[in-house]
Scaffold this active site. Structure first.
Site, PDB file in Angstrom:
ATOM      1  N   HIS A   1       0.854  -1.187   0.000  1.00  0.00           N
ATOM      2  CA  HIS A   1       0.000   0.000   0.000  1.00  0.00           C
ATOM      3  C   HIS A   1       0.888   1.235   0.000  1.00  0.00           C
ATOM      4  O   HIS A   1       2.024   1.203   0.492  1.00  0.00           O
ATOM      5  CB  HIS A   1      -0.896   0.006   1.235  1.00  0.00           C
ATOM      6  CG  HIS A   1      -1.967  -1.034   1.202  1.00  0.00           C
ATOM      7  ND1 HIS A   1      -3.068  -0.982   2.037  1.00  0.00           N
ATOM      8  CD2 HIS A   1      -2.130  -2.151   0.445  1.00  0.00           C
ATOM      9  CE1 HIS A   1      -3.850  -2.014   1.796  1.00  0.00           C
ATOM     10  NE2 HIS A   1      -3.300  -2.742   0.836  1.00  0.00           N
TER      11      HIS A   1
ATOM     12  N   GLU B   1       0.910   3.914   1.778  1.00  0.00           N
ATOM     13  CA  GLU B   1       1.368   4.344   3.098  1.00  0.00           C
ATOM     14  C   GLU B   1       2.565   3.528   3.571  1.00  0.00           C
ATOM     15  O   GLU B   1       3.562   4.069   4.042  1.00  0.00           O
ATOM     16  CB  GLU B   1       0.247   4.217   4.138  1.00  0.00           C
ATOM     17  CG  GLU B   1      -1.003   4.996   3.827  1.00  0.00           C
ATOM     18  CD  GLU B   1      -2.062   4.174   3.107  1.00  0.00           C
ATOM     19  OE1 GLU B   1      -1.748   3.541   2.073  1.00  0.00           O
ATOM     20  OE2 GLU B   1      -3.211   4.171   3.573  1.00  0.00           O
TER      21      GLU B   1
ATOM     22  N   CYS C   1      -6.312   1.754   5.957  1.00  0.00           N
ATOM     23  CA  CYS C   1      -6.878   0.487   6.417  1.00  0.00           C
ATOM     24  C   CYS C   1      -6.201   0.083   7.732  1.00  0.00           C
ATOM     25  O   CYS C   1      -5.318   0.779   8.232  1.00  0.00           O
ATOM     26  CB  CYS C   1      -6.655  -0.590   5.361  1.00  0.00           C
ATOM     27  SG  CYS C   1      -4.906  -1.056   5.159  1.00  0.00           S
TER      28      CYS C   1
ATOM     29  N   CYS D   1      -2.310  -0.304   7.425  1.00  0.00           N
ATOM     30  CA  CYS D   1      -1.617   0.976   7.298  1.00  0.00           C
ATOM     31  C   CYS D   1      -1.739   1.804   8.577  1.00  0.00           C
ATOM     32  O   CYS D   1      -0.777   2.455   8.990  1.00  0.00           O
ATOM     33  CB  CYS D   1      -2.139   1.729   6.095  1.00  0.00           C
ATOM     34  SG  CYS D   1      -1.744   0.878   4.541  1.00  0.00           S
TER      35      CYS D   1
END
Length: 169
Positions: free
Chosen positions: A58, A60, A88, A91
């Site tokens: 992801h 992040e 999420c 993260c």
């Protein structure tokens, strides 16, 4: 969550949106992240889960890993993270573990967001670090990018033949 954004906040979120657009062009879920170090160094990336076949890739997590590697420390004190979509659980956990003090995100994620929507991991008082969260900066363009991306995917899926269906002649 507050909504007091500076011109610099807007500039960094615009960069995160640019990253999200790059991700969409590569058939990645269009989420972009920008992590800004105290000295002004910027780490920017977008989701790359499909590209690198890694569910943890992801945006992040990618910028957190790069910044920690450059700094040589897992604690990213005095950094600010800008993300186009509410983080999420994975993260949000990484943000807490990295001790990032400030998170700014554009669009809420009612299905997976863990910074206020489903839960609020980054501000859980049981943890040893809490993050200041600000949301809504450039919410509309970030939301529209996600709607367009998933709308196109739904349209493409609807055009595929149903498995086992009789071919049309």
């Amino acid at each position: 969550m507050t909504e007091s954004f500076s011109p610099l906040d807007r500039e960094h979120m615009e960069r995160a949106l640019s990253e999200a657009r790059l991700g969409a062009e590569r058939d990645e879920v269009p989420v972009g992240a920008v992590l800004v170090a105290p000295d002004g160094t910027v780490f920017a990336d977008h989701n790359r889960t499909r590209e690198v076949a890694d569910p943890t890739a992801h945006a992040e997590v990618r910028v957190i890993r790069r910044a920690a590697g450059r700094l040589g420390d897992w604690r990213l004190l005095d950094h600010t993270l800008y993300v186009t979509l509410e983080p999420c659980a994975m993260c949000a956990g990484a943000i807490v573990l990295a001790r990032i003090p400030r998170l700014v995100f554009a669009a809420d994620d009612p299905k997976a967001g863990m910074c206020g929507s489903l839960d609020n991991l980054v501000q859980d008082e049981r943890l040893n670090h809490r993050v200041a969260v600000e949301s809504g900066l450039l919410r509309d363009p970030a939301s529209e990018l996600l709607r367009e991306f998933f709308g196109a995917r739904r349209r493409s899926a609807a055009e595929l033949p149903v498995h086992g269906a009789e071919p049309t002649i």
